[in-house]
Scaffold this motif. Structure first.
Motif, PDB file in Angstrom:
ATOM      1  N   ALA A   1       0.830  -1.205   0.000  1.00 21.01           N
ATOM      2  CA  ALA A   1       0.000   0.000   0.000  1.00 21.01           C
ATOM      3  C   ALA A   1       0.864   1.255   0.000  1.00 21.01           C
ATOM      4  N   TYR A   2       0.362   2.298  -0.655  1.00 23.16           N
ATOM      5  CA  TYR A   2       1.046   3.594  -0.674  1.00 23.16           C
ATOM      6  C   TYR A   2       0.285   4.505   0.288  1.00 23.16           C
ATOM      7  N   VAL A   3       0.779   4.582   1.525  1.00 23.39           N
ATOM      8  CA  VAL A   3       0.063   5.283   2.594  1.00 23.39           C
ATOM      9  C   VAL A   3       0.980   6.246   3.368  1.00 23.39           C
ATOM     10  N   PRO A   4       1.631   7.204   2.670  1.00 26.10           N
ATOM     11  CA  PRO A   4       2.563   8.093   3.357  1.00 26.10           C
ATOM     12  C   PRO A   4       1.893   9.079   4.313  1.00 26.10           C
ATOM     13  N   TYR A   5       0.596   9.259   4.225  1.00 25.52           N
ATOM     14  CA  TYR A   5      -0.100  10.251   5.050  1.00 25.52           C
ATOM     15  C   TYR A   5      -0.800   9.600   6.243  1.00 25.52           C
ATOM     16  N   SER A   6      -1.559   8.553   5.995  1.00 29.66           N
ATOM     17  CA  SER A   6      -2.314   7.917   7.083  1.00 29.66           C
ATOM     18  C   SER A   6      -1.536   6.798   7.771  1.00 29.66           C
ATOM     19  N   HIS A   7      -0.601   6.202   7.048  1.00 28.32           N
ATOM     20  CA  HIS A   7       0.116   5.020   7.557  1.00 28.32           C
ATOM     21  C   HIS A   7      -0.870   3.920   7.930  1.00 28.32           C
ATOM     22  N   PHE A   8      -1.926   3.770   7.124  1.00 27.95           N
ATOM     23  CA  PHE A   8      -3.014   2.834   7.365  1.00 27.95           C
ATOM     24  C   PHE A   8      -3.167   1.913   6.153  1.00 27.95           C
TER      25      PHE A   8
ATOM     26  N   ALA B   1      -1.935  13.386  -1.717  1.00 30.92           N
ATOM     27  CA  ALA B   1      -1.925  14.529  -0.806  1.00 30.92           C
ATOM     28  C   ALA B   1      -3.303  15.192  -0.734  1.00 30.92           C
ATOM     29  N   SER B   2      -4.042  15.147  -1.819  1.00 32.69           N
ATOM     30  CA  SER B   2      -5.442  15.581  -1.826  1.00 32.69           C
ATOM     31  C   SER B   2      -6.261  14.344  -1.479  1.00 32.69           C
TER      32      SER B   2
END
Length: 130
Positions: A18-25, A47-48
Motif C-alpha cells: 500500500a502507498y500510505v505516506p499520510y495515514s500510515h493505514f 496529498a489531496s
C-alpha cells in the motif's frame, strides 16, 4: 482453484504494498472472480485525500479493466486490531458488480476473521432501491 486461506494470504501480502505516506493505514484486498481468478488491490493515497483510492476499489477496477465483472468473494485485510470493513464508497462500487449474498471476509493484523455478505454490509445500495 485457490482456497480461502490462499485468498486471505494474498490480501495480507497485498497491504504491504500500500502507498500510505499520510495515514500510515495500509489495507489490502483480494477479489475473486467467478472463475477463481484473483485480483489484489491496495489503498493508494494522494496529498489531496479526495483522490485517494481504497484497496477494494483498486481490486475491482483492475478486474473490470481486464474484462471481469462477476465475482464470488472478497477478502479485505488491514493492520488493525479488529477486522477491517470497507468504506461506504467501496461498498457501493462492490454492489455494482457483486450480488448481495456474495461472501465478504474481513481480516485483522492477527488473522482474526469476520464473515459477512455484501448485503449485510450495504443493505440499501442504490441497486436495490425502487
Amino acid at each position: 482453484m485457490n482456497t480461502k486461506q490462499e485468498w486471505i494470504d494474498k490480501a495480507r501480502v497485498a497491504y504491504q504494498k500500500a502507498y500510505v505516506p499520510y495515514s500510515h493505514f495500509p489495507v489490502g484486498a483480494c477479489l475473486v472472480a467467478k472463475d477463481g481468478t484473483t485480483f489484489t488491490g491496495v489503498n493508494i493515497e494522494n496529498a489531496s485525500f479526495g483522490l485517494t483510492n481504497c484497496a477494494e476499489r483498486t481490486a475491482v477496477f483492475k478486474a473490470v479493466s481486464e474484462g471481469y465483472t462477476e465475482f464470488q468473494h472478497i477478502i479485505i485485510a488491514g493492520e488493525t486490531e479488529a477486522p477491517i470493513a470497507p468504506c461506504g464508497a467501496c461498498r457501493q462500487v462492490l454492489s455494482e458488480f457483486c450480488s448481495a449474498d456474495m461472501p465478504v471476509t474481513l481480516v485483522n493484523k492477527d488473522g482474526k476473521l469476520k464473515e459477512l455478505t455484501l448485503g449485510e454490509l450495504l443493505p440499501y445500495s442504490f441497486a436495490t432501491l425502487d
